[in-house]
Enzyme design. Sequence first.
Site, PDB file in Angstrom:
ATOM      1  CB  CYS A  67      -0.725   2.634   3.971  1.00  0.00           C
ATOM      2  SG  CYS A  67      -2.097   1.842   3.163  1.00  0.00           S
ATOM      3  CG  ASP A  68       3.001   1.292   4.536  1.00  0.00           C
ATOM      4  OD1 ASP A  68       2.505   1.814   5.554  1.00  0.00           O
ATOM      5  OD2 ASP A  68       2.805   0.115   4.220  1.00  0.00           O
ATOM      6  CB  CYS A 125      -0.945  -0.008   1.192  1.00  0.00           C
ATOM      7  SG  CYS A 125      -2.026   1.430   1.229  1.00  0.00           S
TER       8      CYS A 125
END
Length: 309
Positions: A139-140, A136
């Site tokens: 997200c990261d 992701c």
Amino acid sequence: MDTERTRCLIVGSGPAGYTAAIYAARANLAPVLYEGMEPGGQLTTTTKIENFPGFPDGILGAELMEAMKKQAQQLGVDIRFGIATGVDFSSSPRKVTIDGRKIVETDAVIIATGAQAKYLGLESETLFKGQGVSACATCDGFFYRNQDVIVVGGGDSACEEATYLASICNKVYMVVRKDHLRASKAMQRRVMETPNIEIKFGYNTVQVLGDQNGVTGALVRHSGGEELVIDATGFFLAIGHTPNTAVFKGALELDAEGYIRTEPGTSRTSVPGVFAAGDVQDPHYRQAITAAGSGCMAALDCERYLLGL
Ligand code: NDP
């Protein structure tokens, strides 16, 4: 087999499931929620989340899910361990078998069983999950600011993630197994026009490389046999997702990829009284906040449906 009767059954415990449960409880639907295969859902496998509104300093995925669970519990949601192993939506009440040993008969069902990111299946990839290996970028990606990263895949997701990463990272290498991208032309153009993305066509990953500090790169092999080491601190998979819908096959309309079909703008599935929320019906956005939003929609749709019975 044991049989139990409920009004509103929720299957799945990610942001969609818990949000649906919170709304359903406040609407006095006495929801029963089965947590499913991965209690807390995909967020429990990520680290810090900085894009869920309301947490200016970020929050750990596991903590966010624990907070959602607590909120649902405090509102009286009956939360239980258990996996849906069978369904019968051909008659009313709808029936869901739990763990192959108990049947829950229910007026309405909200399905929020989520999806799973696909991984390559390499041992080295598992070893560095959360230490440089991620599925992701949204997200990261932020944790790899000004660094070099790798994105595996050639579809729309890979292109979207690569362009997003290119805006914050120093350099993005796309590792694409074919000699062309599968993504839409518009997406391909965006990638081609981004100067700090380099596409490695015709390569497969042999091994994710790393040390005690995490990922340091990847060994990739061309279809012609030539091997290459790419130095990078982040290794992002964007090779698709698998929705957790095996148990609903034949009972609900699914799309070609196995996602539950919902009526546009609603959570209604092909069966009245059965609603779907979150990643199990969303191949596009796949964010915690969109899943939570669709969980809310499902509870409201469910409430209206039950009022009409
Ligand atoms: P896709 O299935 O479209 O693409 C997956 C990509 O990963 C392909 O390039 C595929 O290669 C590659 N791949 C699959 N398995 C492996 C493997 N084992 N090793 C290496 N590469 C692999 O998935 P997406 O997640 O990109 O997209 C899913 C759906 O969501 C699509 O319909 C897409 O259009 C849509 N989408 C739309 C967006 C938008 O419109 N903004 C954004 C994101 C997704 P190969 O081509 O060789 O099979």
